[in-house]
Design a protein around this motif. Structure first.
Motif, PDB file in Angstrom:
ATOM      1  N   LYS A  34      29.895  29.338  40.961  1.00  0.00           N
ATOM      2  CA  LYS A  34      30.781  29.928  41.980  1.00  0.00           C
ATOM      3  C   LYS A  34      31.280  28.875  42.950  1.00  0.00           C
ATOM      4  O   LYS A  34      32.392  28.965  43.452  1.00  0.00           O
ATOM      5  CB  LYS A  34      30.039  31.011  42.773  1.00  0.00           C
ATOM      6  CG  LYS A  34      29.901  32.317  42.058  1.00  0.00           C
ATOM      7  CD  LYS A  34      29.476  33.421  43.000  1.00  0.00           C
ATOM      8  CE  LYS A  34      30.598  33.958  43.840  1.00  0.00           C
ATOM      9  NZ  LYS A  34      31.506  34.852  43.117  1.00  0.00           N
TER      10      LYS A  34
ATOM     11  N   ARG B 290      24.708  30.519  38.489  1.00  0.00           N
ATOM     12  CA  ARG B 290      25.817  31.271  39.059  1.00  0.00           C
ATOM     13  C   ARG B 290      26.248  30.680  40.394  1.00  0.00           C
ATOM     14  O   ARG B 290      27.442  30.582  40.673  1.00  0.00           O
ATOM     15  CB  ARG B 290      25.390  32.717  39.238  1.00  0.00           C
ATOM     16  CG  ARG B 290      26.413  33.562  39.914  1.00  0.00           C
ATOM     17  CD  ARG B 290      27.308  34.249  38.905  1.00  0.00           C
ATOM     18  NE  ARG B 290      27.494  35.608  39.342  1.00  0.00           N
ATOM     19  CZ  ARG B 290      27.158  36.677  38.651  1.00  0.00           C
ATOM     20  NH1 ARG B 290      26.633  36.550  37.458  1.00  0.00           N
ATOM     21  NH2 ARG B 290      27.346  37.871  39.137  1.00  0.00           N
TER      22      ARG B 290
ATOM     23  N   GLU C 150      39.656  31.465  46.756  1.00  0.00           N
ATOM     24  CA  GLU C 150      39.478  31.283  45.318  1.00  0.00           C
ATOM     25  C   GLU C 150      40.585  30.381  44.794  1.00  0.00           C
ATOM     26  O   GLU C 150      41.704  30.371  45.298  1.00  0.00           O
ATOM     27  CB  GLU C 150      39.551  32.628  44.591  1.00  0.00           C
ATOM     28  CG  GLU C 150      38.469  33.582  45.014  1.00  0.00           C
ATOM     29  CD  GLU C 150      37.479  33.859  43.909  1.00  0.00           C
ATOM     30  OE1 GLU C 150      37.837  33.747  42.734  1.00  0.00           O
ATOM     31  OE2 GLU C 150      36.326  34.176  44.238  1.00  0.00           O
TER      32      GLU C 150
ATOM     33  N   SER D  69      35.151  28.859  44.133  1.00  0.00           N
ATOM     34  CA  SER D  69      35.348  29.685  45.321  1.00  0.00           C
ATOM     35  C   SER D  69      34.714  29.002  46.513  1.00  0.00           C
ATOM     36  O   SER D  69      34.023  28.002  46.381  1.00  0.00           O
ATOM     37  CB  SER D  69      34.740  31.066  45.120  1.00  0.00           C
ATOM     38  OG  SER D  69      33.347  31.010  45.269  1.00  0.00           O
TER      39      SER D  69
ATOM     40  N   VAL E 294      32.265  29.742  48.325  1.00  0.00           N
ATOM     41  CA  VAL E 294      30.982  30.380  48.595  1.00  0.00           C
ATOM     42  C   VAL E 294      30.038  29.453  49.377  1.00  0.00           C
ATOM     43  O   VAL E 294      29.105  29.911  50.025  1.00  0.00           O
ATOM     44  CB  VAL E 294      30.357  30.864  47.260  1.00  0.00           C
ATOM     45  CG1 VAL E 294      29.676  29.735  46.551  1.00  0.00           C
ATOM     46  CG2 VAL E 294      29.426  32.013  47.483  1.00  0.00           C
TER      47      VAL E 294
END
Lengths: 222, 222
Positions: free
Chosen positions: B141, B137, B214, B145, B147
Motif C-alpha cells: 500500500k 500489504r 492514490e 497510496s 498510507v
DNA sequence: CCAAAAGTGTTCTATGTACACCCATGC
DNA sequence: GCATGGGTGTACATAGAACACTTTTGG
C-alpha cells in the motif's frame, strides 16, 4: 484476545463472482432469487471439512463443471441488515473462467445464467455493491498483473488479447504499443500455427507458464 | 445459490493487526496467549448489532483508547485445522496508529504489548502467517497510496517522513528525490513553525486532508 | 482487385535516477 | 568553530505516448 472470547453464531456462507468473456463481452454468472425478478450471486454454505476457498471452488464446479479456475478471495461482508432475513456473513470470492471452457448445460440445470456486465438485471440485497467491487478489483488487477489471460482460451491472437483488455478497461489501446510491450514483457510465446479468418491470418500465441506476471507498482515517492 | 442453502454454525471472530512506529521501529500489538510463552493477534467476537469493521474498531479502542484509526479489512481465514480447538473463521483487519497517539496504560491493563516487527516472539496458530501478510500489504500500500502518513503524528518533518518510508520498505531512499517528489505530489503543506533539534531546525509539514492520495498503478501493458 | 484484419518503427516527451555540496543552529 | 542534521539542482537514462502505412489472405 482482550478479555473473554465472545462467540456468536452467525450464518456464514461463501459467494462467488464469476466472470467470463462471451461474444467479446464481459459476463457474470448470476442466479435467480425465485420470488421476484431479482438475481443474486451464486454461493453455498460451508461444510465442516471445507476450507473457504475450496467451498468457493466446489460451488463453481457445481455450476460450470470446471475445476481449474482463477480464484481469489474478494472481501467479507457482514453488516447486520445487509440481508433482511437476518445476519449473514458472506465470504466472497472472485473467479475468472477462460472463454470457451464452459459446459453450458450444467448452468442451465442450475438455472444460473450469464449476464453482461454492461447491462445487468436488478440484484438482491447488497449484491450490486459486491459485484461493483469485484469489477473494480478486476480492472485494478489487470493494471499490474497478467490476469487478463485467465479470461482467454489457451491459444489466442494478439488482437483477441487486446480486445480483452479493451473490454475490461473500457478504453481503446494503441495496437503497436500494446504488441511491443506485451512481447517485450516475455509473458507470451508464439506457436507454430496461424489462424485464418476474414483478413490476413493471425499468429497464434500462448501464455508462458513460467512467466513472471506481476509488475512493480509505481511508487508515490521514490 | 445452487440448490439448497446450507447453513453451518461456525465460531466467527474479528482479529486485528495493529501497526505503529515507536523509537523509529515498526511495532505490532500482540497479546499473550496465557498458557505458553506464545503471543497472538488481539481480537474479539461479534455482537449481534456490530458490523465487522466496527467490531475491529471497538477492539482497538478497548486496547488503545483510540477511536480514529486507519482500518481496513485484510483477509478472512477459515481453514479447518488452523486452530486445533475447532473450526474458527477469523475476519482480520489491518490498522495503523499515528506515532505518539497512544495511551500506554490501557495496553498494559489488557496485558497487550508492542513488539518490534523485526524481532517478533513466537505466535500461536497461523498468526505468523497473518502478520506476514499484513506486512506485505502495508509495504504494498505504501507503494501506491499515502498510507505512510497514518503512522506519523499530524505534524512532522520531511526527514521523519522519509525515515518512516525507509523503515517500512526496508531500503534507503535518496533525500533529494524524496523531497522533490513528495512536494510535487502536493499532498503535504508546510506549516509556519520549525522544529529545533540537534542541527539546523527543520521545517514542519502536515498532510493535506484534500490530497489525492492514490497514484495510478504502472500498467503491465499500455 | 478489393475488403478485412494483421503486422510493423520512429520521434518526442515525461519520468526516474544518480549524485555532492552549502546552510542554520546548539554547544 | 565544529558537530549535527536540514536543505538544495542538474545531467543522464529509461519508459511511455502519439502516430500511418504495408502485408497477407479470402472472396
Amino acid at each position: 484476545m482482550s478479555g473473554a472470547l465472545m462467540i456468536t453464531l452467525s450464518d456464514l456462507e461463501v459467494r462467488v463472482v464469476v466472470f467470463t468473456l462471451q461474444n467479446n463481452q464481459l459476463q457474470v454468472l448470476l442466479h435467480p432469487t425465485g420470488s421476484t425478478d431479482q438475481w443474486m450471486l451464486p454461493g453455498c454454505g460451508l461444510l465442516e471439512s471445507d476450507n473457504l476457498e475450496s467451498a468457493a471452488a466446489d460451488c463453481i464446479e457445481g455450476l460450470t463443471g470446471l475445476k481449474e479456475v482463477f480464484l481469489e478471495q474478494l472481501y467479507t461482508y457482514g453488516d447486520p441488515g445487509r440481508n433482511p432475513q437476518g445476519r449473514v456473513v458472506s465470504v466472497v470470492y472472485f473467479a475468472l473462467l477462460a472463454a470457451g471452457s464452459l459446459s453450458l448445460e450444467r448452468i442451465g440445470q442450475a438455472r444460473a445464467a450469464w449476464q453482461p456486465v454492461c447491462d445487468l438485471p436488478a440484484l438482491a440485497w447488497d449484491h450490486s455493491e459486491i459485484l461493483a467491487y469485484a469489477l473494480r478489483r478486476l480492472r485494478y488487477k489487470l493494471e499490474y498483473s497478467a490476469v487478463g489471460f485467465e479470461l482467454l482460451p489457451e491459444v489466442f491472437t494478439l488482437s483477441e488479447l487486446q480486445h480483452t483488455y479493451e473490454q475490461i478497461l473500457g478504453e481503446q489501446l494503441d495496437k503497436r504499443n500494446f504488441r511491443r510491450r506485451i512481447l517485450q514483457a516475455g509473458i507470451i510465446e508464439p506457436m507454430t500455427e496461424r489462424r485464418s479468418g476474414d483478413g490476413r491470418p493471425a499468429q497464434l500465441y500462448r501464455y508462458r507458464a513460467d512467466a513472471v506476471a506481476e509488475v512493480k507498482a509505481r511508487r508515490l515517492f521514490p
